[in-house]
Design an enzyme around this catalytic site. Structure first.
Site, PDB file in Angstrom:
ATOM      1  N   TRP A 151      -7.178  11.477   3.483  1.00  0.00           N
ATOM      2  CA  TRP A 151      -6.847  11.858   2.101  1.00  0.00           C
ATOM      3  C   TRP A 151      -5.401  11.497   1.750  1.00  0.00           C
ATOM      4  CZ3 TRP A 151      -9.245  17.299   0.734  1.00  0.00           C
ATOM      5  CH2 TRP A 151     -10.567  17.362   1.197  1.00  0.00           C
TER       6      TRP A 151
ATOM      7  N   THR B 209      -8.698   6.289  10.300  1.00  0.00           N
ATOM      8  CA  THR B 209      -9.166   7.193   9.254  1.00  0.00           C
ATOM      9  C   THR B 209     -10.091   8.290   9.778  1.00  0.00           C
ATOM     10  OG1 THR B 209     -10.527   7.256   7.225  1.00  0.00           O
ATOM     11  CG2 THR B 209     -11.037   5.548   8.805  1.00  0.00           C
ATOM     12  N   ASP B 210     -10.158   9.388   9.027  1.00  0.00           N
ATOM     13  CA  ASP B 210     -11.117  10.462   9.315  1.00  0.00           C
ATOM     14  C   ASP B 210     -12.561  10.023   9.040  1.00  0.00           C
ATOM     15  OD1 ASP B 210     -10.384  10.349   6.534  1.00  0.00           O
ATOM     16  OD2 ASP B 210     -11.358  12.283   6.217  1.00  0.00           O
TER      17      ASP B 210
ATOM     18  N   LEU C  18       1.301   3.689   2.345  1.00  0.00           N
ATOM     19  CA  LEU C  18       2.084   3.906   3.556  1.00  0.00           C
ATOM     20  C   LEU C  18       3.153   2.829   3.719  1.00  0.00           C
ATOM     21  CD1 LEU C  18       2.616   5.547   6.085  1.00  0.00           C
ATOM     22  CD2 LEU C  18       0.722   4.341   7.206  1.00  0.00           C
TER      23      LEU C  18
ATOM     24  N   TYR D  13     -17.312   1.376   5.491  1.00  0.00           N
ATOM     25  CA  TYR D  13     -15.861   1.478   5.693  1.00  0.00           C
ATOM     26  C   TYR D  13     -15.561   2.185   7.021  1.00  0.00           C
ATOM     27  CZ  TYR D  13     -11.147   3.426   5.271  1.00  0.00           C
ATOM     28  OH  TYR D  13      -9.861   3.805   5.518  1.00  0.00           O
TER      29      TYR D  13
ATOM     30  N   LYS E 277     -13.757   0.628  10.435  1.00  0.00           N
ATOM     31  CA  LYS E 277     -12.531   1.213  10.986  1.00  0.00           C
ATOM     32  C   LYS E 277     -12.733   1.658  12.434  1.00  0.00           C
ATOM     33  CE  LYS E 277      -9.044   1.903   9.171  1.00  0.00           C
ATOM     34  NZ  LYS E 277      -7.809   1.084   9.158  1.00  0.00           N
TER      35      LYS E 277
ATOM     36  N   GLY F 231       0.829  -1.206   0.000  1.00  0.00           N
ATOM     37  CA  GLY F 231       0.000   0.000   0.000  1.00  0.00           C
ATOM     38  C   GLY F 231       0.862   1.253   0.000  1.00  0.00           C
TER      39      GLY F 231
ATOM     40  N   THR G 259      -9.793  -0.873   2.108  1.00  0.00           N
ATOM     41  CA  THR G 259      -9.970   0.565   1.883  1.00  0.00           C
ATOM     42  C   THR G 259     -10.875   0.900   0.688  1.00  0.00           C
ATOM     43  OG1 THR G 259      -7.945   0.592   0.553  1.00  0.00           O
ATOM     44  CG2 THR G 259      -7.732   1.162   2.893  1.00  0.00           C
TER      45      THR G 259
END
Length: 281
Positions: A152, A103-104, A13, A127, A131, A11, A64
């Site tokens: 993002w 995540t946001d 990251l 999603y 999370k 991925g 994701t």
């Protein structure tokens, strides 16, 4: 030599951590893709962790596909919740440090000011639900873990908004981008570096942290920055979310407040444009 296991190795990251790893030769790095760490097969996952025996886990692997999650709920929850629960339990029982990426999308987007770590969570898609369930399981099974919420994410690696915009701006004369969803981009390389700052700090302070680059923008404004830095001639128009319907709803506002991570770990976070320039070098 301490061993760092990175899940989601292919991925964005995971790939940036791989680049960064050469600067940290004091660690043995294990980059695990889906074949080495199977987050969707819990029985196998437990055996794999016991075989690798890491000292530190960076859990960057996740389901994701935000829109597909609406119809693949069980798979999303297996990877984003149950696998996280198992990893957290393993790390607690074996005294392993855990940094888990969230995540946001755990927020509903109804805020009008930057969201801190104590802000009320209320995900509006599967999603985000999966999370958030993973966050709760992570802290329940291992209260000593660190969770980083980010937003993002983009990188030179993998699929992301920046790459999509670069391609479309070269292929088309005009594109339209949503202008009523507000947040801040995250350059994955910056996040990778922040994770290493935390790991190498003398203080390991468990809990939830927010991390994204600085500034407040819409996707439309982000696209304009990409156009400017790339020197593209494409005409970029702004449209409302209601004109661009997707299977999963997106939060209208998910700007993250980063005071906590900046203060506790003395982090300097770059402005998003400063980091975005690196994609064009």
């Amino acid at each position: 030599m301490r061993k760092i296991l990175v899940t989601g190795a292919n991925g964005q990251l995971g790939s940036e951590l791989s680049v960064l790893s050469v600067s940290y030769p004091e660690f043995e790095w294990i980059f695990a893709d889906r074949t080495k760490i199977t987050l969707d097969n819990l029985e196998l996952l437990n055996d794999q962790l016991n075989e690798i025996k890491p000292n530190i886990i960076f859990n960057c692997g996740a389901y994701t596909a935000v829109d597909k999650a609406e119809t693949e709920r069980e798979l999303a929850f297996t990877i984003n919740n149950l696998a996280v629960e198992l990893i957290a339990k393993y790390t607690f029982e074996n005294n392993v440090k855990l940094i888990h990426i969230s995540t946001d999308y755990v927020f509903d987007g109804s805020s009008s000011s930057a969201l801190n770590e104590e802000a009320k969570t209320n995900p509006i898609n599967v999603y985000g639900e999966s999370k958030l369930a993973g966050e709760i399981a992570c802290l329940r099974e291992n209260p000593d873990s660190i969770i980083i919420r980010t937003s993002w994410v983009y990188s030179k690696f993998g699929n992301n908004f920046v790459k999509t915009m670069q391609r479309l701006m070269q292929e088309r004369d005009t594109i339209n981008v949503v202008n009523d969803q507000i947040g801040s981009p995250t350059y994955a390389a910056d996040l990778a570096q922040a994770m290493m700052v935390i790991l190498e700090s003398s203080d390991w302070i468990p809990g939830i942290y927010n991390y994204s680059n600085e500034d407040e923008v819409s996707w439309y404004e982000f696209a304009l920055s990409i156009k400017e830095l790339g020197g593209y001639n494409c005409n970029v128009g702004g449209i409302s979310s209601s004109s661009y319907l997707t299977p999963a709803k997106r939060p209208k506002f998910s700007l993250l407040d980063k005071k906590k991570i900046k203060t506790l770990y003395n982090l300097e976070i770059p402005n998003y444009k400063q980091s975005l320039k690196k994609i064009f070098i």
